[in-house]
Design an enzyme around this catalytic site. Structure first.
Site, PDB file in Angstrom:
ATOM      1  N   LYS A 157       0.808  -1.207   0.000  1.00  0.00           N
ATOM      2  CA  LYS A 157       0.000   0.000   0.000  1.00  0.00           C
ATOM      3  C   LYS A 157       0.847   1.265   0.000  1.00  0.00           C
ATOM      4  CE  LYS A 157      -1.153   1.283   3.886  1.00  0.00           C
ATOM      5  NZ  LYS A 157      -1.637   1.358   5.259  1.00  0.00           N
ATOM      6  N   THR A 158       1.807   1.298   0.920  1.00  0.00           N
ATOM      7  CA  THR A 158       2.660   2.485   1.024  1.00  0.00           C
ATOM      8  C   THR A 158       3.432   2.692  -0.276  1.00  0.00           C
ATOM      9  OG1 THR A 158       2.921   1.877   3.318  1.00  0.00           O
ATOM     10  CG2 THR A 158       4.329   3.620   2.496  1.00  0.00           C
ATOM     11  N   GLN A 204      -8.289  -3.675   9.264  1.00  0.00           N
ATOM     12  CA  GLN A 204      -7.288  -3.084  10.148  1.00  0.00           C
ATOM     13  C   GLN A 204      -7.817  -1.864  10.886  1.00  0.00           C
ATOM     14  OE1 GLN A 204      -3.111  -3.054   8.714  1.00  0.00           O
ATOM     15  NE2 GLN A 204      -3.965  -3.814   6.803  1.00  0.00           N
ATOM     16  N   ASP A 249      -4.298   8.108   3.714  1.00  0.00           N
ATOM     17  CA  ASP A 249      -3.885   6.766   4.107  1.00  0.00           C
ATOM     18  C   ASP A 249      -4.695   6.351   5.340  1.00  0.00           C
ATOM     19  OD1 ASP A 249      -2.543   4.445   4.094  1.00  0.00           O
ATOM     20  OD2 ASP A 249      -0.619   5.255   4.750  1.00  0.00           O
ATOM     21  N   GLU A 250      -4.777   5.069   5.586  1.00  0.00           N
ATOM     22  CA  GLU A 250      -5.491   4.543   6.769  1.00  0.00           C
ATOM     23  C   GLU A 250      -6.889   5.141   6.878  1.00  0.00           C
ATOM     24  OE1 GLU A 250      -3.969   2.207   8.130  1.00  0.00           O
ATOM     25  OE2 GLU A 250      -1.817   2.601   8.301  1.00  0.00           O
ATOM     26  N   ARG A 273       2.068  -8.007  10.936  1.00  0.00           N
ATOM     27  CA  ARG A 273       3.301  -7.215  10.963  1.00  0.00           C
ATOM     28  C   ARG A 273       4.506  -8.098  10.654  1.00  0.00           C
ATOM     29  NH1 ARG A 273       1.376  -3.435   9.370  1.00  0.00           N
ATOM     30  NH2 ARG A 273      -0.449  -4.776   9.288  1.00  0.00           N
TER      31      ARG A 273
END
Length: 798
Positions: free
Chosen positions: A67-68, A284, A253-254, A632
């Site tokens: 994503k980043t 998330q 984002d997020e 993670r």
DNA sequence: TTTCTCCACTTTTTT
DNA sequence: AGTGGAGAAA
């Protein structure tokens, strides 16, 4: 860092179907070719997400799906396309994420251009804008920003003023209610109208008074940074239009963790150009408790019917084993967008379950595992549900001399002395700030007690002047005693002298001289205790931090510095490439990844965290948090739980987390725990795991029917409701084996005569706590009364 | 008026 | 277990 690697640029001409066929060297062709090279490293879906830069786009990005990477490439691509960097707004969840993104974009385009992109969190960016537009809202540009602690003390003061008992209504509860109202964009008027219960009615009153107080102090709390933006845009269409022009391309984002107010601001800003790209993953979403509204992501397609929806479902981060575990956990949640997250990565190692006797052993086991690991220290992260859990880990790491970094936790900025320094500076910047003024009046003590301050506050209220002004005029406040008058006026002139230097001195010089003249440094010097020494050092740290800041930003004002520190959570932000283990809460781990991840404290009541009753929704949020934790990990995941744990200074006997049973048994194996080595029979680890994970309510005294029961039973500690003090001292830890029997056997009670290695003979005055944390207070003739931790004191009963 | 002592609360997570 | 606030003593 994503493990996805860029293909070499030279291959671009023959592999990319989108490559321009033209040989022309026109500007356009060159730039097109570079773009395809730029986007080469992305898979087709990622590429699609990066290429569609006009119009609304929703990117549903599963964990570890790059994503980043997509976001950074997307922005780099925009810039290559000729979009001005300063027309791009990229909002992230943390300041750190913003910085990293900017850095990565800098490597793709140029640092110079990357710096011109508007990045930051909602709060930091809006603080910047509000600072500029403060006038329009009736604030001065030097408004203060209040953190949660500041809010709380105002709420306490307001409750006192209104005569509302803090026993019946918890200030923290009120604060949460006000904050949640603000996140839903409810003004105090609206809140009062909807208030039904007594609690809500009281909260409504406090809310109203609280707002008045902030306004008077020229201060905003965190929520106001969002609300005031909305107010600004609603009341000043011309200002809104200016920012719509400014931020023509918006990325968030997020997105799953945005709240209603954030949603509103974004929609206002994006309304004109509609170039809005949001990225998120409903699985998330872990901030519902602070007002994040999952509907924002679920409803995006409804709000923007022409939205392009891209799903990133290939995970590049984790092994098959880890991803499978994550999927089997998250699939237990009913409310979710179904996704098919998959990976082409190897199976990888099994997940290791570490079963420990107590929190101390858990920490030791984790540290030992890290020390044995072939990977570098910085490849390891330890995650936990509550900040309090870091203590045991920290101790173990220190004992073993393993460098570590704790992210968040008891922040440097939350320390009393640090807050005091900043309070001084805030008052200089914003003399209307009564709250911070009151904070520093008696730090160091100036002989201005409760009564004197009340007089001064009354005076200020009657004359409708600030408290600061009241201090200046202290001589004319007749109700004050002569001594108090002088003291108050002296205090004022000290501050005012500093304030006069604000425009001529550099902020760090100003701060330094202020710290000397206010006497705070001297107070800690005179004290001489170790604690005072620490505090003195911390003040110096702030001063040198400020000096550094001034060096980096020569034109920065004091206000700017204060604004940034108000919104930064930790001075010791994660420095990339440091050689250390990283410790943090599961919440702060969002967006990060590590080759080896430990999740500690998988126990019922701790993780999932539960209060008295828990709703399905809360349970699902905990589960998403577990999902975030699992994902993670890149290569190896360790899950640990302890059978004894100290919570609230008390020994508890938790059962394993129900979450453990949600991972397929075939994915897990027992790590080498001391329990296992002691009871290693030929038992199958898988069946042991599944037995264990049923978090059996089996009583300890149930008859053992087979080997497995034996295994489980012998590992269990008896769980008395109230462990008798000191009772388990002799078997609490192997460490006691170092202490000769005769030294620990004797029963210590109040009145016992004891012998201490250094302090000599003494009498036990008081005892507190149980087990490892048991304390005794002993009166020694030589050194007086001492509080000792029984475990370390090596007392001999006489 | 200040300072000390005891009590209560805290710990869920954060911008 | 540690901290901060309220109440009592100096």
């Amino acid at each position: 860092m994503s493990k996805l690697t860029l293909k070499p640029l030279s291959s671009s001409s023959n592999t990319s179907t989108d490559a321009p066929s033209s040989d022309s060297f026109s500007n356009e062709a060159i730039s097109q070719r570079r773009q395809s090279a730029l986007l080469e490293g992305l898979n087709p879906t990622q590429r699609e997400a990066a290429e569609v830069i006009h119009g609304p786009v929703l990117i549903l990005a599963g964990a570890g799906s790059g994503k980043t990477r997509v976001l950074t490439f997307r922005i780099a691509y925009m810039i290559e396309e000729g979009i001005a960097p300063w027309n791009i707004l990229a909002l992230t969840f943390t300041n750190k994420a913003a910085g990293e993104m900017q850095e990565r974009i800098g490597k793709l385009v140029s640092e110079e251009r990357a710096r011109k992109i508007w990045t930051g969190t909602f709060h930091s960016l809006f603080a910047r804008i509000l600072r500029r537009e403060a006038d329009a809202l009736g604030f001065s540009t030097s408004f203060s920003i209040y953190d949660a602690d500041d809010s709380l003390s105002i709420i306490r003061a307001v409750m006192n003023g209104l005569g509302i008992s803090q026993q019946n209504f918890q200030p923290t509860g009120i604060r949460a209610a006000i904050s949640s109202a603000k996140n839903k964009m409810l003004s105090w008027q609206e809140y009062q109208r909807n208030a039904g219960s007594l609690f809500e009615k009281q909260t409504g009153l406090i809310y109203q008074e609280y707002e008045k107080r902030l306004q008077k102090n020229n201060a905003m709390d965190f929520d106001d940074l969002l609300l005031n933006m909305i107010r600004l845009f609603r009341t000043k269409p011309d200002v809104l239009e200016r920012y719509q022009e400014q931020f023509r391309y918006i990325m968030i984002d997020e997105y799953q963790d945005t709240n209603k107010a954030q949603y509103e601001v974004v929609n206002m800003l994006a309304r004109k150009y509609r170039n809005l790209c949001v990225v998120g993953d409903d699985a998330q979403s872990i901030y519902r408790w602070r007002g994040a509204d999952i509907r924002n992501i679920l409803d995006f397609e409804r709000d923007y019917t022409d939205a392009k929806v891209v799903r990133l479902e290939q995970n590049y981060r984790s092994t098959k084993t880890i991803l499978e575990a994550a999927n089997s956990v998250i699939n237990r949640n009913e409310r979710q967008i179904k996704k098919a997250l998959w990976t082409g990565n190897d199976d990888g190692a099994k997940i290791q379950l570490l079963r420990c006797r107590d929190d101390r052993e858990e920490a030791e086991l984790i540290v030992k595992t890290i020390k044995r690991s072939t990977k570098p220290l910085e490849a390891h992260a330890v995650l936990y549900r509550t900040n309090a859990q870091s203590q045991a880990l920290e101790d173990a790491l220190r004992r073993e001399n393993v460098p570590y970094l704790i992210v968040g936790g008891v922040s440097f900025y939350k320390r009393k002395e640090v807050k005091d320094v900043l309070a001084y500076l805030r008052v200089i910047a914003n003399p209307q700030d009564d709250e911070n003024l009151l904070r520093i009046v008696n730090e160091p003590p100036r002989g201005l007690g409760k009564t004197s301050l009340e007089h001064l506050q009354n005076y200020a209220a009657q004359r409708n002047v600030t408290l600061y002004e009241a201090f200046r005029l202290a001589d004319t406040v007749d109700v004050l005693q002569k001594r108090a008058q002088t003291s108050a006026h002296d205090f004022w002139s000290m501050l005012d002298r500093a304030k006069a230097g604000k425009d001529t001195l550099r902020p760090d010089e100003l701060a330094k001289s202020l710290m000397v003249s206010c006497g705070l440094l001297k107070m800690y010097e005179d004290d001489g205790s170790e604690e005072a020494q620490d505090r003195w050092n911390n003040i110096q740290r702030v001063l040198s931090h400020l000096a550094e800041y001034c060096e980096r930003n020569p034109d920065a004002s004091l206000e700017q510095y204060l604004q940034e520190t108000a919104l930064i959570s930790d001075l010791d932000e994660v420095k990339a490439g440091g050689k250390h283990v990283t410790l943090m809460t599961l919440h702060s781990a969002k967006g990060l990844e590590y080759p080896v991840v430990f999740i500690a404290g998988l126990e019922r009541g701790l993780f999932p965290m539960s209060k008295s009753e828990m709703s399905q929704d809360e349970m699902e949020e905990e589960r998403r948090l577990f999902y975030v934790g699992i994902t993670r990990a890149e290569e190896q995941l360790y899950l640990s739980h302890a059978e004894k744990r100290y919570r609230f200074g008390e020994l508890t006997y938790p059962t394993p987390s129900p979450f453990l049973a949600e991972i397929g048994a075939e994915l897990v194996e027992h790590g080498s725990t001391s329990i296992q080595s002691r009871f290693s029979s030929g038992s199958s680890v898988n069946s042991a795991f599944s037995q264990l994970s049923q978090q059996s309510s089996r009583r300890v005294n149930a008859p053992a029917t087979n080997n497995m029961d034996n295994f489980l039973r012998s590992a269990k500690q008896p769980a008395p409701k109230e462990p008798a003090p000191f009772e388990d001292l002799s078997n609490a830890s192997d460490d006691y084996s170092q202490i000769p029997d005769d030294e620990r056997k004797g029963t210590i009670k109040e009145g016992s005569r004891v012998q201490h290695e250094i302090f000599g003979e003494g009498t036990v005055v008081r005892m507190a706590g149980a087990g490892e944390s048991a304390q005794v207070e002993v009166q020694f003739p030589s050194v007086g009364r001492k509080k000792l931790v029984l475990r370390f004191a090596k007392l001999r009963v006489l």
